[in-house]
Design an enzyme around this catalytic site. Structure first.
Site, PDB file in Angstrom:
ATOM      1  CG  HIS A 117       5.551  -3.612   1.254  1.00 57.95           C
ATOM      2  ND1 HIS A 117       4.909  -4.816   1.386  1.00 57.95           N
ATOM      3  CD2 HIS A 117       4.913  -2.953   0.254  1.00 57.95           C
ATOM      4  CE1 HIS A 117       3.933  -4.898   0.491  1.00 57.95           C
ATOM      5  NE2 HIS A 117       3.921  -3.770  -0.222  1.00 57.95           N
ATOM      6  CG  ASP A 121       1.817  -5.607  -2.374  1.00 54.56           C
ATOM      7  OD1 ASP A 121       1.099  -4.851  -1.687  1.00 54.56           O
ATOM      8  OD2 ASP A 121       2.948  -5.291  -2.801  1.00 54.56           O
ATOM      9  CG  HIS A 196      -0.228  -4.787  -6.478  1.00 59.30           C
ATOM     10  ND1 HIS A 196       0.268  -3.765  -7.284  1.00 59.30           N
ATOM     11  CD2 HIS A 196       0.044  -4.415  -5.197  1.00 59.30           C
ATOM     12  CE1 HIS A 196       0.806  -2.822  -6.540  1.00 59.30           C
ATOM     13  NE2 HIS A 196       0.677  -3.194  -5.267  1.00 59.30           N
ATOM     14  CG  HIS A 198      -0.398  -1.888  -0.420  1.00 58.38           C
ATOM     15  ND1 HIS A 198       0.821  -2.492  -0.157  1.00 58.38           N
ATOM     16  CD2 HIS A 198      -0.620  -1.001   0.590  1.00 58.38           C
ATOM     17  CE1 HIS A 198       1.313  -1.992   0.962  1.00 58.38           C
ATOM     18  NE2 HIS A 198       0.455  -1.086   1.441  1.00 58.38           N
TER      19      HIS A 198
END
Length: 229
Positions: A117, A121, A196, A198
């Site tokens: 990742h 976020d 959300h 990112h």
């Protein structure tokens, strides 16, 4: 036998006598002046100059400078100068790093669910504003695999900021941004489990290498919190 003297000779003699007379007069004046100076008391005010001087009371009087009328008038700073100074102050005072979303930090940088990742976020309300973290220039805005829609910004320090999963893009390529400008709205596009933002930070040439945004933000004085996941 009479002697004849040319007229020109008489005129020359007359000029000679006149010049001699003037020289004797000047010599007498200079001599008298030197005699007076020699006899004068050098400590007596005005003795050596021959000009009267103010008495002691007048000499002790405070000196008053003359101020021109123009200098006594209120000074007005031109409005253009005031506008420039106000703008300069505002530029110096404005924040250079801004939190990109009002939502809480929901996920951090690193391995997650067996995959990398590469950003952080922020869980946010659908349609809420996404703000530019820094000053910069939009270098890409539109569809992107996995992100649904994204915006990539060349940031003020040369890094690239990546904003993903937005609902609406509000900027275009080449647009100049200032920290805090709204560039998009929070969405749920692409590979997403809920609304959300990112956000990634890349360093290096080309696409760059993703780095952890949290210490990068902290180095710029921005604490966005601790991930909740």
């Amino acid at each position: 036998m009479p002697v004849t003297v040319p007229l020109s000779g008489l005129r020359g003699a007359a000029r000679y006598r006149t010049a001699a007379t003037r020289a004797l007069a000047v010599t007498a004046v200079v001599g008298a002046s030197l005699t007076a100076l020699a006899a004068a008391d050098p400590h007596e005010p005005g003795a050596l100059t021959g000009y009267p001087v103010a008495n002691a009371a007048e000499s002790d009087a405070p000196f008053t400078a003359f101020t021109p009328r123009e200098a006594q008038m209120p000074q007005v700073v031109p409005q253009q100068v005031l506008d420039f100074l106000n703008g300069l102050h505002a530029e110096q005072a404005r924040p250079k790093t801004v939190r990109p979303s009002d939502g809480p930090l929901s996920s951090g940088f690193g391995m997650r669910w067996g995959a990398m990742h590469a950003g952080i976020d922020f869980a946010g309300a659908f349609g809420s504003p996404i703000r530019a973290v820094t000053d910069g220039t939009v270098i890409e805005a539109g569809p992107a695999s996995g992100f649904g829609l994204w915006v990539r910004v060349l940031q003020d320090d040369g890094t690239i900021g990546v904003y993903g999963h937005m609902q609406d893009i509000l900027v275009q390529v080449g647009q100049q941004l200032r920290a805090g400008d709204v560039l998009a709205t929070v969405g749920n596009r692409g590979y997403s489990t809920g609304p959300h933002l990112h956000y990634e930070v890349h360093q290096g040439e080309g696409q760059g290498t993703p780095i952890d945004p949290l210490p990068w933000l902290a180095a710029r004085g921005m604490n966005v919190g601790i991930p909740t996941d």
